[in-house]
Design a protein around this motif. Structure first.
Motif, PDB file in Angstrom:
ATOM      1  N   UNK A  90      50.539  75.571 -42.974  1.00  0.00           N
ATOM      2  CA  UNK A  90      51.397  74.516 -42.301  1.00  0.00           C
ATOM      3  C   UNK A  90      51.904  73.470 -43.277  1.00  0.00           C
ATOM      4  N   UNK A  91      53.478  73.460 -43.152  1.00  0.00           N
ATOM      5  CA  UNK A  91      53.943  72.544 -44.447  1.00  0.00           C
ATOM      6  C   UNK A  91      54.934  71.641 -43.671  1.00  0.00           C
ATOM      7  N   UNK A  92      55.376  70.626 -44.338  1.00  0.00           N
ATOM      8  CA  UNK A  92      56.288  69.483 -43.886  1.00  0.00           C
ATOM      9  C   UNK A  92      57.771  70.429 -43.923  1.00  0.00           C
ATOM     10  N   UNK A  93      58.635  69.712 -43.373  1.00  0.00           N
ATOM     11  CA  UNK A  93      60.075  70.349 -43.603  1.00  0.00           C
ATOM     12  C   UNK A  93      60.845  70.417 -44.971  1.00  0.00           C
ATOM     13  N   UNK A  94      61.718  71.195 -45.144  1.00  0.00           N
ATOM     14  CA  UNK A  94      62.296  71.313 -46.536  1.00  0.00           C
ATOM     15  C   UNK A  94      63.066  70.047 -47.221  1.00  0.00           C
ATOM     16  N   UNK A  95      63.527  69.418 -46.096  1.00  0.00           N
ATOM     17  CA  UNK A  95      64.264  68.023 -46.487  1.00  0.00           C
ATOM     18  C   UNK A  95      63.509  67.087 -46.847  1.00  0.00           C
TER      19      UNK A  95
END
Length: 198
Positions: A152-157
């Motif tokens: 799981x990762x944070x959004x690309x922005x």
């Protein structure tokens, strides 16, 4: 009696390690550089993309920017094992997958180290662009590996904002390190105070 050149070398290595530990210490403090509630009208906030709201913006990676400044300017002061130790400790303290970001950073810094002699005659903008390209490559490589393993990762922005902020921070740290500790890039053929080529 300790050779003055050796003493200087180990003194700067200890200084780098001290700065790295200080950065990690402040990163772990329960403080935020941003206020909890921004005075924006709710109507504006409701129409802002989630990644654009300043409260969710990530900070900079000061340890990475500092490391790249030192590697591009005096690579002999920051050997690969020292960098690996600092970033492995960072991984463990921040809860990242242990070793992945460390490996990527060591690979990026070794790439810059191998080109240090050839980049001495570059203007600062060239140095800065090279550091920026390496930061971008490291961030994208890290994200690609995490995506492959479905972590799981944070959004690309926020990742892009974090990356750009770190690249901008590089220029500030480069100036600060030169003014404070005299850490500058060696000129072609430059020798130290003992007559040894840098």
């Amino acid at each position: 009696m300790v050779d003055p050149r050796t003493a200087k070398l180990w003194g700067f290595r200890a200084l780098f390690l001290g700065l790295a530990v200080l950065i990690l210490f402040f990163r772990l403090l329960p403080l935020s550089a941003l206020p909890q509630d921004w005075p924006l009208p709710q109507a504006i906030v409701d129409h802002m993309p989630g990644w654009l709201y300043p409260h969710d913006w990530p900070g900079t990676d000061m340890l990475l920017a500092l490391t790249l400044v030192w590697v591009q300017r005096r690579p002999d002061f920051v050997p690969a094992p020292l960098i690996a130790a600092a970033f492995l400790l960072d991984d463990l303290l921040t809860g990242r997958p242990p070793g992945l970001w460390t490996l990527i950073v060591v690979a990026g810094t070794e790439f810059l180290r191998s080109r240090e002699a050839r980049s001495r005659d570059l203007p600062f903008v060239g140095e800065w662009l090279m550091a920026g390209a390496v930061i971008a490559a490291m961030v994208l490589a890290n994200r690609l590996v995490l995506t492959i393993f479905m972590v799981p990762q944070v959004g690309f922005g926020p990742v892009v904002i974090h990356m750009v902020a770190t690249i901008l921070l590089y220029s500030l740290l480069a100036g600060l390190m030169q003014l404070t500790f005299g850490l500058h890039r060696a000129a072609p053929g430059e020798v130290d105070s003992w007559g040894n080529r840098i």
